[in-house]
Design a protein around this motif. Structure first.
Motif, short mmCIF file in Angstrom:
data_model
loop_
_atom_site.label_atom_id
_atom_site.label_comp_id
_atom_site.label_asym_id
_atom_site.label_seq_id
_atom_site.Cartn_x
_atom_site.Cartn_y
_atom_site.Cartn_z
N ARG A 50 11.49 -25.42 -13.67
CA ARG A 50 10.93 -24.15 -13.45
C ARG A 50 11.67 -23.12 -13.42
NH1 ARG A 50 8.75 -20.18 -12.81
NH2 ARG A 50 7.39 -19.15 -11.30
N GLN A 52 14.05 -22.18 -15.60
CA GLN A 52 14.28 -21.78 -16.82
C GLN A 52 13.05 -21.33 -17.57
OE1 GLN A 52 16.11 -25.42 -18.78
NE2 GLN A 52 14.02 -25.87 -19.67
N TRP A 53 11.95 -21.38 -16.96
CA TRP A 53 10.67 -20.93 -17.62
C TRP A 53 10.77 -19.43 -18.11
CZ3 TRP A 53 5.84 -22.72 -14.47
CH2 TRP A 53 5.91 -24.13 -14.32
N GLU A 55 8.37 -17.09 -18.73
CA GLU A 55 6.95 -16.66 -18.39
C GLU A 55 6.13 -15.94 -19.46
OE1 GLU A 55 6.06 -15.96 -14.24
OE2 GLU A 55 7.20 -17.63 -13.75
N ILE A 59 2.12 -19.90 -19.48
CA ILE A 59 2.94 -20.67 -18.55
C ILE A 59 2.99 -20.07 -17.21
CG2 ILE A 59 5.63 -20.80 -18.28
CD1 ILE A 59 5.73 -20.94 -21.36
N THR A 60 2.64 -18.89 -16.96
CA THR A 60 2.57 -18.11 -15.77
C THR A 60 1.69 -18.79 -14.63
OG1 THR A 60 3.32 -16.12 -16.21
CG2 THR A 60 2.34 -16.13 -14.19
N TRP A 62 1.08 -22.22 -14.74
CA TRP A 62 1.57 -23.36 -14.43
C TRP A 62 2.45 -23.50 -13.10
CZ3 TRP A 62 3.72 -24.65 -19.98
CH2 TRP A 62 2.89 -24.64 -20.86
N ARG A 493 19.63 -20.29 -23.41
CA ARG A 493 18.63 -19.87 -22.38
C ARG A 493 18.86 -18.38 -21.83
NH1 ARG A 493 20.43 -24.95 -19.51
NH2 ARG A 493 19.24 -26.60 -20.27
N ALA A 507 9.11 -19.84 -25.91
CA ALA A 507 8.53 -19.77 -24.57
C ALA A 507 8.19 -21.32 -24.09
CB ALA A 507 7.14 -19.01 -24.31
N SER A 510 10.84 -23.97 -23.08
CA SER A 510 11.30 -23.36 -21.74
C SER A 510 10.77 -24.24 -20.69
CB SER A 510 11.19 -21.93 -21.67
OG SER A 510 10.04 -21.49 -21.34
N ALA A 511 9.49 -24.45 -20.81
CA ALA A 511 8.76 -25.12 -19.60
C ALA A 511 8.38 -26.82 -20.14
CB ALA A 511 7.23 -24.39 -19.72
N HIS A 834 7.69 -15.07 -25.75
CA HIS A 834 8.81 -14.93 -25.07
C HIS A 834 9.36 -13.59 -24.79
CE1 HIS A 834 10.71 -15.06 -29.27
NE2 HIS A 834 11.52 -14.40 -28.51
#
Length: 981
Positions: A50, A52-53, A55, A59-60, A62, A493, A507, A510-511, A834
């Motif tokens: 989480r 490193q997400w 957003e 993705i937000t 999630w 990252r 993006a 990252s998740a 991203h």
């Protein structure tokens, strides 16, 4: 993301635990502790990532997952547990757990993260840090040294591309060495798909020899009559365990002008690490990589005890099919490709973009095992093969053990049940025999088990001497390499969030990278990939409007990227219309130009007229093909065909979102313009690598005769990328009208299963509706960027609906910091998923800051400059896209007195347009009186390079130069740069 009617509120009833994913792990259903731990591995990996997400709107969400999303992760967990427990079989020809184990360190280092080994490994672009090209280059050099060429050129890619690239290199060399002689591509045991795909890609005549070498070679010699050089593609071990007869190839080379390519994708590492004693005992000649011409004289392919190949495909420590291999060639073999400024390289590869994990793994295998380690591992495999061979012979089972591989070919007097030989990883050959390979992880029980499956209880097998499995722990990767990988991924990252120059999304990894990372050390089942891949491609066809009735006329496949997709699309169109002329725009992706020039057929190299069958059509400043230019060129070609009694048809390679400016060809207007002169397209293929990733609704697929009723263009083929809009591994898809329903042109093998798995996973988390929402987010950020830049007085260009914004070229340190991709006097910024609004603001602030600092520095020295020039002047930075001022600058250089005698206006063009820091002095009457060119580097250094002063000015050029130097020093101080004298 998968959507359903469940909500976060629904899940809160289940448990007071703070995270729904955690709740489901605890309360999903009654399992024992071990099963529960295994099920939670994927979920916990997702949760731990989480921090490193990167957003964005999807993705937000999630962070507050629904039960539908939890179900997806549980499905992924189920696959993970199933695939951990299964394998392709211990005797698989294509992979082994020992080699696959190296992938464990990739996951531990934080991979996968978005990456791309764009171009050749020695072409390093400082504005693109997301690669492992230094590792790749080292792997090529190590493997090259084992065949006598320590400076070998080449790169790492999949097996099919490696062989195609090697054949192209020989074709290019022959264009130089034998310009008037048409080459012939010949093979025998190498896979027919390699020969056929290379022949299609490069416009070569091709012959595959069958059994009966003496007859075949005699017929070939008669056919050639000494007039055609032969590119002979041979194999050390094909997928059926067959090896070419190099003694027969040697005899052929004495009769024809033969240039040898050798495919060692399965066993190069074995044959090139054998000791001298072992190689002589096996009767194997030494494989060498050698240029076919030495000091302009033809070198010998076969000398005593050696085989000298002009190109080699090197593999062996393979963990996946198709294998990732190194293609090797002498450094000066072939013809360098043209420089492509956008990628700061020559783009000499076939595929352009390449996923970086394959090249990294090939390098890590070399680092982990070294020559001595590989030799020891294979020695144990060889002894186990000898033991199994003797076991089977004692049971009167006929066997064959090829000397150039660790294969064992077993001839059975009765057929073995398919489930049984598949269990052991054997391959059923065309003649009904079985092929198995003694891999490093084969255990004593595996050997006894397969022997009993074949022989039953006809012999006492327990007394046979066996060598134990090679344990992965015996070959660790050194800590320094692990630390370097970890450090590099950590730096990625941090820098990914500001990376604005390439149409690639950072993006998703990252998740979901921590989830996908658990699958890297697994052997993904080919049958799962086939089943789900077919379903994905069928759904994709439907999304492009292909009806159920039409699906039989279209074919689709996964590719290793959009460049390969465009190659497939082009040559599939030609397969349908062999005599057509191909048209593409000057804004098309650079790989299109490379693809057409690769083909001897399209270039007309061997046609009596020498006339090419393609043309680049002018595009406007927004990247849109000109219908007037297309008509002019089409009429010229039609007139030529009419006068020469040849048929004429059009293949149009159109764009929906060009690489640099996001231009979209108006396909409907282009076709209407053609119809006005009684022409039309026979086939249209559209490159929508980026745009189609968000939505396919801008075109629909249909048969050539179909007429749309809703003004949506009907096309016959499309290309899309996975690594652009979605941000998964470098890969893509291509769909083509293919009424003959054969294999799509140029496709020599399937893609690796990870491409299908990551596509499947991405689509589980991103529905079409969410992709449209994501595109709207990117578009909003593009609009924000344009507004902020225009407020700063910066001129921008863009296409409506595109997320690409073009503006004046910036200083090289800004280009490098934000990973931008300049082209000429322009640079673009792409608001991929991203890129957040905050990232846009930070970028514009950086642009505005350097501009203001430069203005401040010039203002600081303006009074002194006015004094030494004897008139009031204003110092201004030159804007390279100024349509009025720039031509004045060129004329001024020609007529001025310079600080150097030479006045190279081409050099001025490069510096002024691309250096971003040139400035000039203007009088009150707006007369240009002095011009100052500045060298700037990404290392944050600046240097006053050339000074031009008006000839009629009564000015001391040395004094003018000193004042300009003072102003530049002031700017360097403000911006934290280093001033070079």
């Amino acid at each position: 993301m998968v959507t359903d009617t469940s909500t976060e509120t629904d899940l809160k009833v289940m448990s007071p635990c703070p995270n729904p994913l955690s709740r489901r792990v605890v309360h999903r259903r009654k399992h024992n502790a071990k099963q529960q731990d295994r099920a939670s591995v994927i979920v916990q990996a997702f949760l731990r990532g989480r921090e490193q997400w990167i957003e964005e709107p999807v993705i937000t969400q999630w962070a507050h997952p629904t039960s539908g999303m939890v179900s997806v992760l549980e499905e992924v967990s189920t696959l993970y547990n199933e695939w951990r427990a299964c394998s392709p079989g211990p005797f698989s020809c294509f992979s082994d757990p020992l080699w696959l184990h190296t992938c464990t360190w990739l996951r531990e280092a934080g991979l996968p993260w978005h990456n791309n080994n764009l171009n050749l490994p020695d072409e390093i672009d400082p504005s693109w840090p997301f690669h492992f090209k230094e590792f790749e280059r080292q792997a090529v050099l190590w493997k090259g040294a084992r065949v006598g060429e320590p400076a070998a050129a080449g790169y790492v890619c999949d097996w099919a591309e490696a062989n195609q690239y090697a054949i192209r290199a020989l074709q290019q060399e022959l264009r130089r060495q034998r310009p008037s002689r048409q080459p012939l591509l010949v093979g025998a045991r190498i896979e027919s798909s390699v020969l056929e795909s290379a022949a299609q890609l490069f416009g070569l005549d091709m012959i595959q020899l069958g059994d009966g070498w003496d007859y075949c070679t005699s017929s070939l010699t008669d056919l050639i009559r000494g007039q055609r050089p032969v590119i002979f593609a041979a194999t050390l071990a094909n997928q059926q365990g067959e090896t070419d007869d190099f003694a027969a190839i040697k005899r052929l080379s004495e009769k024809v002008d033969l240039f040898l390519h050798v495919d060692g994708s399965r066993n190069f590492d074995y044959v090139t690490t054998l000791s001298e004693y072992s190689r002589e005992r096996l009767g194997l000649p030494r494989l060498l990589l050698r240029h076919p011409y030495v000091d302009n004289a033809r070198s010998s392919t076969f000398e005593t005890g050696t085989i000298s190949a002009a190109t080699v495909v090197a593999g062996g420590m393979n963990w996946v099919f198709p294998p990732q291999v190194a293609v090797l060639k002498p450094p000066v073999l072939g013809t360098p490709s043209s420089k492509v400024e956008y990628v700061r390289g020559n783009d000499g590869t076939l595929a352009g973009s390449r996923d970086a994990l394959g090249p990294l793994l090939v390098s890590l295998q070399e680092l982990r095992f070294g020559i001595s380690g590989v030799r020891d591992v294979y020695a144990r495999c060889s002894k186990n093969r000898d033991t199994l061979f003797e076991m089977l012979r004692s049971c009167n089972v006929a066997c064959e053990r090829p000397s150039a591989s660790l294969d064992l070919i077993i001839y059975l007097d009765k057929e073995l049940p398919a489930a049984l030989w598949r269990k052991w990883g054997c391959i059923r050959r065309k003649d009904g025999s079985l092929l198995l390979t003694l891999q490093p992880s084969v255990s004593a029980s595996d050997i006894l088990g397969v022997a009993k499956s074949i022989c039953g209880n006809r012999a006492n097998l327990l007394d046979a001497p066996l060598h134990e499995t090679t344990k992965p722990d015996g070959y660790p990767l050194d800590s320094g390499t692990i630390e370097e990988l970890t450090r590099r991924v950590a730096s990625w990252r941090g820098s990914a969030r500001r990376s604005g120059g390439y149409p690639l999304s950072h993006a998703l990894y990252s998740a979901l990278g921590p989830v996908i990372g658990h699958f890297l050390p697994l052997s993904l089942p080919a049958d799962w990939a086939k089943q789900h891949g077919d379903r994905i491609l069928q759904d994709r066809m439907i999304s492009f409007g292909v009806s159920e009735a039409e699906q039989g006329s279209f074919s689709a496949t996964f590719t290793t990227g959009s460049t390969m997709g465009n190659r497939v699309g082009l040559h599939n169109a030609l397969a349908n219309h062999p005599n057509a002329f191909v048209y593409y725009s000057s804004s098309s992706h650079y790989s299109i130009k490379k693809s057409v020039r690769d083909s001897d057929i399209l270039t007309g190299r061997w046609h009596p007229s020498k006339r090419s069958r393609f043309a680049e059509i002018h595009a406007d400043e927004l990247g849109r093909m000109s219908s007037e230019a297309l008509i002019r060129q089409a009429l010229v070609h039609r007139e030529w065909c009419d006068s020469n009694g040849e048929s004429y048809s059009i293949i149009l390679l159109a764009n929906l979102g060009t690489t640099f400016v996001g231009g979209c060809d108006d396909i409907g207007s282009l076709r209407k313009a053609l119809r006005r002169v009684e022409l039309d397209t026979a086939y249209i293929h559209v490159d929508g690598a980026l745009d189609f990733g968000f939505s396919p609704c801008s075109v629909r697929l249909g048969v050539p005769s179909f007429q749309s009723e809703d003004d949506i263009p009907v096309v016959q083929g499309v290309t899309l990328s996975h690594h652009k809009a979605w941000g998964i591994m470098v890969s893509g898809e291509v769909i083509c009208y293919n009424p003959k329903q054969g294999q799509l042109s140029t496709m020599a093998s399937p893609v690796e299963p990870r491409i299908v798995f990551e596509t499947w996973l991405a689509q589980k988390f991103y529905t079409p509706a969410e992709l449209k929402r994501l595109n709207a987010y990117c578009q909003a950020n593009a609009n924000l960027l344009r507004r902020l830049l225009e407020e700063k007085g910066i001129i921008v260009r863009y296409n409506e609906g595109s997320i690409i914004t073009v503006f004046e070229r910036l200083p090289p340190w800004i280009v490098e910091e934000f990973h931008l991709a300049p082209e000429g006097q322009w640079v673009h910024y792409i608001t991929m998923p991203h890129i957040s609004p905050e990232a846009v603001v930070r970028f514009v602030d950086a642009v505005a800051t350097w501009d203001e600092q430069f203005k401040t520095a010039l203002t600081h020295v303006t009074p002194e400059m006015s004094s030494v020039m004897g008139r009031s002047v204003e110092l201004q930075r030159l804007r390279c896209h100024d349509p009025v001022l720039f031509p004045r600058n060129v004329e001024f250089v020609k007529s001025s007195t310079g600080s150097e005698n030479g006045r190279d206006t081409d050099a001025f063009d490069i510096q002024c347009r691309r250096g971003a820091l040139a400035f000039a002095a203007f009088s009150e009457e707006d007369v240009l009186t002095a011009l100052f060119l500045v060298d700037a580097a990404a290392s944050k250094t600046v240097k006053l390079d050339k000074v031009y002063v008006e000839q009629t000015a009564d000015s001391d050029i040395r004094a003018v130069t000193l004042i300009a130097q003072k102003g530049l020093a002031r700017y360097a101080e403000l911006a934290g740069l280093t001033l070079l004298c």
